[in-house]
Design a protein around this motif. Structure first.
Motif, PDB file in Angstrom:
ATOM      1  N   THR A  53       0.876  -1.170   0.000  1.00  0.00           N
ATOM      2  CA  THR A  53       0.000   0.000   0.000  1.00  0.00           C
ATOM      3  C   THR A  53       0.916   1.223   0.000  1.00  0.00           C
ATOM      4  O   THR A  53       2.134   1.091   0.023  1.00  0.00           O
ATOM      5  N   ARG A  54       0.330   2.431   0.026  1.00  0.00           N
ATOM      6  CA  ARG A  54       1.168   3.641   0.095  1.00  0.00           C
ATOM      7  C   ARG A  54       1.872   3.763   1.433  1.00  0.00           C
ATOM      8  O   ARG A  54       2.872   4.427   1.553  1.00  0.00           O
ATOM      9  N   GLN A  55       1.355   3.091   2.482  1.00  0.00           N
ATOM     10  CA  GLN A  55       1.942   3.186   3.812  1.00  0.00           C
ATOM     11  C   GLN A  55       2.805   1.992   4.201  1.00  0.00           C
ATOM     12  O   GLN A  55       3.604   2.088   5.115  1.00  0.00           O
ATOM     13  N   PHE A  56       2.642   0.851   3.547  1.00  0.00           N
ATOM     14  CA  PHE A  56       3.342  -0.362   3.969  1.00  0.00           C
ATOM     15  C   PHE A  56       4.210  -0.917   2.851  1.00  0.00           C
ATOM     16  O   PHE A  56       3.721  -1.198   1.753  1.00  0.00           O
ATOM     17  N   LEU A  57       5.524  -1.065   3.136  1.00  0.00           N
ATOM     18  CA  LEU A  57       6.482  -1.606   2.180  1.00  0.00           C
ATOM     19  C   LEU A  57       7.139  -2.856   2.769  1.00  0.00           C
ATOM     20  O   LEU A  57       7.394  -2.923   3.972  1.00  0.00           O
ATOM     21  N   GLY A  58       7.456  -3.818   1.929  1.00  0.00           N
ATOM     22  CA  GLY A  58       8.183  -5.003   2.362  1.00  0.00           C
ATOM     23  C   GLY A  58       9.380  -5.226   1.449  1.00  0.00           C
ATOM     24  O   GLY A  58       9.390  -4.782   0.297  1.00  0.00           O
ATOM     25  N   SER A  59      10.416  -5.890   1.967  1.00  0.00           N
ATOM     26  CA  SER A  59      11.601  -6.157   1.146  1.00  0.00           C
ATOM     27  C   SER A  59      12.161  -7.541   1.447  1.00  0.00           C
ATOM     28  O   SER A  59      11.990  -8.082   2.541  1.00  0.00           O
TER      29      SER A  59
END
Length: 89
Positions: A53-59
């Motif tokens: 989402t615009r608020q949640f990033l994963g790597s």
């Protein structure tokens, strides 16, 4: 200190790479005797970041680090898979 490379693959997915110079210092207190040593080294990391989402990033990525003691000449290394998450407020 290092260099970061980012390459957008689509609006949600980004490839990243990092090349790092590590300033590592070691100190050990052994029965009242303090031993200090500088252990400079380097690191390399690369992987993918995905914006769920615009608020949640994963790597997910892979990292390798290596440093060598200036006095002892002992070499220490680390390598492995990395996972990360970031929540923006």
């Amino acid at each position: 200190m290092g260099i970061v490379l980012k390459g957008p693959m689509d609006p949600w997915l980004t490839f990243y790479g990092r090349l790092l110079y590590l300033f590592t210092e070691f100190e050990q207190d052994d029965a009242g005797t303090v031993n200090r040593e500088d252990s400079p080294g380097w690191g390399l990391e690369f992987g993918l970041k995905y914006a769920f989402t615009r608020q949640f990033l994963g790597s997910i990525g892979y990292r390798y680090e290596e440093n060598t003691g200036n006095k002892s000449d002992a070499t220490d290394s680390f390598s492995g898979v990395t996972f990360g998450a970031m929540l923006r407020f």
